[in-house]
Structure formats: structure tokens, C-alpha cells
Design a protein around this motif. Structure first.
Motif, short mmCIF file in Angstrom:
data_model
loop_
_atom_site.label_atom_id
_atom_site.label_comp_id
_atom_site.label_asym_id
_atom_site.label_seq_id
_atom_site.Cartn_x
_atom_site.Cartn_y
_atom_site.Cartn_z
N TYR A 156 23.11 -4.14 -17.40
CA TYR A 156 22.14 -5.23 -17.26
C TYR A 156 22.21 -6.18 -18.45
CZ TYR A 156 19.86 -2.75 -13.37
OH TYR A 156 19.58 -2.14 -12.18
N TRP A 157 22.21 -5.63 -19.66
CA TRP A 157 22.22 -6.47 -20.86
C TRP A 157 23.48 -7.32 -20.96
CZ3 TRP A 157 20.23 -1.67 -23.82
CH2 TRP A 157 18.83 -1.71 -23.88
N MET A 158 24.62 -6.69 -20.73
CA MET A 158 25.88 -7.42 -20.87
C MET A 158 26.04 -8.47 -19.77
SD MET A 158 28.45 -4.36 -22.12
CE MET A 158 29.82 -5.50 -22.37
N ALA A 159 25.59 -8.13 -18.57
CA ALA A 159 25.68 -9.09 -17.46
C ALA A 159 24.83 -10.32 -17.77
CB ALA A 159 25.22 -8.43 -16.16
N GLY A 160 23.61 -10.11 -18.29
CA GLY A 160 22.75 -11.23 -18.62
C GLY A 160 23.34 -12.11 -19.71
N THR A 161 23.95 -11.47 -20.71
CA THR A 161 24.56 -12.23 -21.81
C THR A 161 25.76 -13.05 -21.34
OG1 THR A 161 23.86 -10.62 -23.46
CG2 THR A 161 25.73 -12.02 -24.04
N VAL A 162 26.66 -12.41 -20.61
CA VAL A 162 27.88 -13.09 -20.15
C VAL A 162 27.53 -14.25 -19.22
CG1 VAL A 162 29.99 -12.84 -18.80
CG2 VAL A 162 29.36 -11.08 -20.45
N ARG A 163 26.62 -14.01 -18.28
CA ARG A 163 26.26 -15.06 -17.34
C ARG A 163 25.59 -16.23 -18.06
NH1 ARG A 163 26.00 -13.73 -11.89
NH2 ARG A 163 24.10 -14.94 -11.55
N GLY A 164 24.77 -15.94 -19.05
CA GLY A 164 24.12 -17.01 -19.79
C GLY A 164 25.10 -17.84 -20.60
N LEU A 165 26.04 -17.16 -21.27
CA LEU A 165 27.02 -17.87 -22.08
C LEU A 165 27.95 -18.73 -21.23
CD1 LEU A 165 27.99 -15.17 -24.75
CD2 LEU A 165 26.64 -17.26 -25.09
N LEU A 166 28.31 -18.23 -20.05
CA LEU A 166 29.19 -19.01 -19.18
C LEU A 166 28.53 -20.31 -18.75
CD1 LEU A 166 30.79 -16.24 -16.90
CD2 LEU A 166 31.90 -17.58 -18.71
N ARG A 167 27.20 -20.30 -18.62
CA ARG A 167 26.51 -21.51 -18.19
C ARG A 167 26.48 -22.58 -19.27
NH1 ARG A 167 22.74 -17.61 -15.81
NH2 ARG A 167 23.44 -17.29 -13.69
N ASN A 176 19.81 -27.07 -22.81
CA ASN A 176 19.10 -25.80 -22.96
C ASN A 176 19.91 -24.78 -23.75
OD1 ASN A 176 16.86 -26.63 -21.34
ND2 ASN A 176 18.12 -26.32 -19.53
N LEU A 177 20.81 -25.26 -24.61
CA LEU A 177 21.70 -24.37 -25.35
C LEU A 177 20.91 -23.37 -26.20
CD1 LEU A 177 24.58 -23.62 -26.17
CD2 LEU A 177 24.45 -25.36 -27.97
N GLY A 178 19.81 -23.82 -26.80
CA GLY A 178 19.01 -22.92 -27.62
C GLY A 178 18.48 -21.74 -26.83
N THR A 179 18.01 -22.00 -25.61
CA THR A 179 17.52 -20.93 -24.74
C THR A 179 18.61 -19.93 -24.43
OG1 THR A 179 15.91 -22.40 -23.73
CG2 THR A 179 16.46 -20.40 -22.52
N TYR A 180 19.81 -20.44 -24.11
CA TYR A 180 20.93 -19.56 -23.78
C TYR A 180 21.31 -18.67 -24.96
CZ TYR A 180 21.50 -22.71 -19.81
OH TYR A 180 21.29 -23.46 -18.68
N LEU A 181 21.32 -19.24 -26.15
CA LEU A 181 21.72 -18.49 -27.33
C LEU A 181 20.70 -17.40 -27.67
CD1 LEU A 181 23.16 -21.29 -29.63
CD2 LEU A 181 24.41 -19.64 -28.23
N ILE A 182 19.42 -17.71 -27.47
CA ILE A 182 18.39 -16.69 -27.69
C ILE A 182 18.57 -15.53 -26.72
CG2 ILE A 182 15.91 -16.20 -27.49
CD1 ILE A 182 15.40 -19.04 -28.50
N VAL A 183 18.76 -15.86 -25.45
CA VAL A 183 18.96 -14.84 -24.43
C VAL A 183 20.23 -14.03 -24.73
CG1 VAL A 183 19.54 -14.49 -22.00
CG2 VAL A 183 17.70 -16.06 -22.63
N ALA A 184 21.30 -14.72 -25.11
CA ALA A 184 22.57 -14.06 -25.35
C ALA A 184 22.55 -13.18 -26.59
CB ALA A 184 23.68 -15.10 -25.47
N SER A 185 21.67 -13.48 -27.54
CA SER A 185 21.64 -12.71 -28.79
C SER A 185 21.03 -11.33 -28.61
CB SER A 185 20.86 -13.49 -29.85
OG SER A 185 19.49 -13.57 -29.51
N TYR A 186 20.32 -11.11 -27.52
CA TYR A 186 19.64 -9.83 -27.32
C TYR A 186 20.62 -8.68 -27.22
CZ TYR A 186 16.14 -6.50 -25.68
OH TYR A 186 15.32 -5.41 -25.56
N THR A 187 21.67 -8.83 -26.40
CA THR A 187 22.59 -7.73 -26.15
C THR A 187 23.35 -7.28 -27.38
OG1 THR A 187 22.81 -8.36 -23.84
CG2 THR A 187 24.53 -6.95 -24.76
N PRO A 188 24.07 -8.17 -28.10
CA PRO A 188 24.77 -7.68 -29.30
C PRO A 188 23.82 -7.08 -30.32
CG PRO A 188 24.79 -10.09 -29.19
CD PRO A 188 24.31 -9.60 -27.88
N GLY A 189 22.60 -7.62 -30.41
CA GLY A 189 21.61 -7.04 -31.32
C GLY A 189 21.22 -5.64 -30.91
N VAL A 190 21.05 -5.43 -29.59
CA VAL A 190 20.71 -4.11 -29.08
C VAL A 190 21.84 -3.11 -29.38
CG1 VAL A 190 20.50 -2.78 -26.95
CG2 VAL A 190 19.09 -4.80 -27.30
#
Length: 219
Positions: A156-167, A176-190
Motif C-alpha cells: 500500500y505504501w509503495m503503491a501510493g508513493t509511486v503513483r503520486g510521483l508519476l503524477r 500541487n507538487l508540494g502535496t505530492y512530495l509530502i505524500v511521497a515522503s511517507y513511505t521512505p520515512g516509514v
């Protein structure tokens, strides 16, 4: 104070912070779906921190430590963690796809809940039928348990990150780049926080710190 006592205190502090945040979210005068999803995301983090605190108290023998209690706390952690990750994915998906309708969201939610339900039932049956398979002589979970604990959440985490970064590759989404980066930062941090916590013998609540920090930052 034992290391597990410190672990529980940190979790309790994070729970208080997220409860205050949850209260703040509930007061927002907005009907937007993403705020509802964010509220649910915060709530499930609180539930996981509570479950994780009980796990620590059982491991510290503050609560009775036997086969049943050890399996129970590890079972709840293993079923709550995928729910947390699922809600992270849903928040990431809705935050980066504002064009989705409620019907599309409900359909996606239904499909993504199926693996969680399967794990919920399968683990319950296996813990009941073969408890000795999951624990060693010291009542510690075997390595395969940690694989199960992490496998579905990571998807779930990796799918959300990859899909967000691709957008972010489309000009339409650059605003909305800031929103995407915040969302994408969750997975590597986890991944880093979870790995560091395992490295420190599961007694340092790094994962709790990171999740609380990123949720506050996203808010």
C-alpha cells in the motif's frame, strides 16, 4: 524505568498529539472527502499506537506474558498495520486525484479492503490452530511473522508513493507538487524508521516519532 516503559510513554505522547490534531480536524468547516480520509488516517494511527503500547507492556511482563497474550498483541498489530497503510494509500490517492467521484472512491475502497480481510481471517485461523508455529521457545515471534506484518503495508505504501510521483510528471499537476512530495515522503520515512526500530531491538519508538511528525507536516 525499563526501555519498554519509555516506549509506552513516547507512544502515549504521540497519541495525545494526534488526539489534539483529530479535534482540530473535526472543527474544520469543510465537506471535502480528503479531509474525511485524513481524519480516518489519524484515527487509525492512534489505534495502532495504543495496540503497540499494549504489545510493549506484554513484552515487559507488566501485563501477563504467556502464549495467548503474546499472540493476541502481535495479531492486533498485524491486522491494524495494514489498515493504517490502506488509509495512507487512500489519502494519497484522493489528494492527488481530485477528479475522482464518490462512486469511484467507494469502488476503490472496496477492492483494496479485500487483502486486509483475507489477512485478518487467515492469521486468526493460523494463530488459533498452530500457535507454536508463530512463537519460539522464548515466546518471541519468528521471522516469518515480521514478513507478514510488513508485506501488505509495504504494498500500500509503495503503491501510493509511486503513483503520486508519476503524477508530478504532467504539467497539470505541477501546481500541487508540494502535496505530492509530502505524500511521497511517507513511505521512505516509514522504511527507514521501521528498519531503525528493528535494528535497535524493537525498543526505540522511532516508527511512532516518524509517523506523528509526517502527519503533522501533512496537516
Amino acid at each position: 524505568m525499563s526501555v519498554f516503559g519509555f516506549y509506552v510513554e513516547v507512544n502515549a505522547g504521540c497519541i495525545v498529539i494526534l488526539l489534539l490534531l483529530l479535534y482540530s480536524i473535526k472543527r474544520l468547516p469543510t465537506p471535502q472527502v480528503k479531509y474525511e480520509l485524513f481524519q480516518t488516517l489519524v484515527l487509525w494511527h492512534i489505534v495502532y499506537f495504543i495496540s503497540d503500547s499494549v504489545w510493549a507492556l506484554v513484552n515487559d511482563a507488566t501485563f501477563p506474558k504467556n502464549t495467548f497474550t503474546v499472540l493476541a498483541v502481535n495479531y492486533f498489530n498485524a491486522i491494524i498495520m495494514p489498515v493504517v497503510a490502506y488509509n495512507c494509500f487512500m489519502f494519497a490517492e484522493i489528494s492527488t486525484r481530485p477528479e475522482m467521484t464518490r462512486k469511484q472512491i467507494e469502488t476503490l475502497q472496496f477492492k483494496l479492503r479485500i487483502p486486509i480481510i483475507v489477512q485478518f481471517v487467515a492469521l486468526l485461523i493460523s494463530f488459533w490452530i498452530a500457535p507454536d508455529f508463530w512463537l519460539d521457545d522464548r515466546l518471541e515471534p519468528i521471522g516469518f511473522y515480521y514478513f507478514i506484518l510488513a508485506f501488505l503495508p509495504l504494498i500500500y505504501w509503495m503503491a501510493g508513493t509511486v503513483r503520486g510521483l508519476l503524477r508530478t510528471r504532467t504539467m497539470l499537476n505541477r501546481a500541487n507538487l508540494g502535496t505530492y512530495l509530502i505524500v511521497a515522503s511517507y513511505t521512505p520515512g516509514v522504511l527507514v524508521a521501521g528498519g531503525a526500530q528493528i535494528l535497535f531491538a524493537l525498543t526505540t519508538p522511532i516508527f511512532c516519532f516518524w509517523c506523528t511528525a509526517i502527519i503533522l507536516f501533512a496537516y
